[in-house]
Write a protein that holds these residues in place. Structure first.
Motif, PDB file in Angstrom:
ATOM      1  N   ASN A 231       0.845  -1.186   0.000  1.00 28.98           N
ATOM      2  CA  ASN A 231       0.000   0.000   0.000  1.00 28.98           C
ATOM      3  C   ASN A 231       0.879   1.234   0.000  1.00 28.98           C
ATOM      4  O   ASN A 231       1.872   1.280   0.718  1.00 28.98           O
TER       5      ASN A 231
ATOM      6  N   ALA B 220      -2.683   3.702  -3.340  1.00 26.20           N
ATOM      7  CA  ALA B 220      -2.342   2.596  -4.235  1.00 26.20           C
ATOM      8  C   ALA B 220      -2.322   1.294  -3.446  1.00 26.20           C
ATOM      9  O   ALA B 220      -1.748   1.221  -2.367  1.00 26.20           O
ATOM     10  N   ASP B 221      -2.976   0.277  -3.984  1.00 22.52           N
ATOM     11  CA  ASP B 221      -2.999  -1.053  -3.381  1.00 22.52           C
ATOM     12  C   ASP B 221      -2.593  -2.067  -4.433  1.00 22.52           C
ATOM     13  O   ASP B 221      -3.279  -2.212  -5.446  1.00 22.52           O
ATOM     14  N   ALA B 222      -1.503  -2.744  -4.208  1.00 26.63           N
ATOM     15  CA  ALA B 222      -1.028  -3.755  -5.152  1.00 26.63           C
ATOM     16  C   ALA B 222      -1.141  -5.134  -4.510  1.00 26.63           C
ATOM     17  O   ALA B 222      -0.695  -5.347  -3.389  1.00 26.63           O
TER      18      ALA B 222
ATOM     19  N   TYR C 203      -2.876   0.488  -8.745  1.00 29.38           N
ATOM     20  CA  TYR C 203      -1.577   1.059  -8.435  1.00 29.38           C
ATOM     21  C   TYR C 203      -0.915   1.544  -9.726  1.00 29.38           C
ATOM     22  O   TYR C 203      -1.346   1.207 -10.824  1.00 29.38           O
TER      23      TYR C 203
ATOM     24  N   TYR D 225      -2.669   7.201  -9.356  1.00 29.19           N
ATOM     25  CA  TYR D 225      -2.059   6.571  -8.189  1.00 29.19           C
ATOM     26  C   TYR D 225      -0.613   7.019  -8.009  1.00 29.19           C
ATOM     27  O   TYR D 225       0.094   7.287  -8.967  1.00 29.19           O
TER      28      TYR D 225
ATOM     29  N   LYS E  48       5.519   4.124  -6.068  1.00 27.90           N
ATOM     30  CA  LYS E  48       6.370   3.767  -4.924  1.00 27.90           C
ATOM     31  C   LYS E  48       7.814   4.166  -5.244  1.00 27.90           C
ATOM     32  O   LYS E  48       8.353   3.788  -6.280  1.00 27.90           O
TER      33      LYS E  48
END
Length: 102
Positions: free
Chosen positions: A39, A49-51, A84, A95, A98
């Motif tokens: 996350n 964002a959720d992967a 994401y 999103y 990272k």
């Protein structure tokens, strides 16, 4: 087929077909899976964002003697959702990306 690969396969086949070694041949299937969740919540970007991904590695090991074995292995990763920004999926505005630090 590449000549060196063909030669290797012929050598392995000849080695495995030897009657003296037939009793020492072993076959071991290999499988390894990993489920991963990550996350990212970044200031200035509304969406979090959720992967969720799964990685699978599968193959086999053929033991021809106690000193020689042959290993074949493959690996793949599958995204179970697209919520994401992967940098290549086109979701750069929706999103956060990272930032990896090493």
């Amino acid at each position: 087929m590449n000549n060196s690969i063909a030669a290797l396969l012929i050598s392995v086949s000849a080695f495995a077909a030897s009657p003296a070694l037939a009793a020492s041949i072993s076959f071991k299937p290999l499988i390894d899976t990993r489920l991963r969740y990550e996350n990212v919540d970044q200031d200035g970007i509304v969406e979090k964002a959720d992967a969720l991904t799964i990685r699978a590695r599968a193959g086999f090991e053929l033991g021809l003697s106690k000193d020689f074995s042959f290993l074949v292995e493959g690996e793949g990763t599958l995204a179970l959702n697209e919520d994401y920004n992967s940098g290549v999926n086109g979701r750069t505005r929706a999103y956060p990306l990272k930032a990896y630090t090493h």
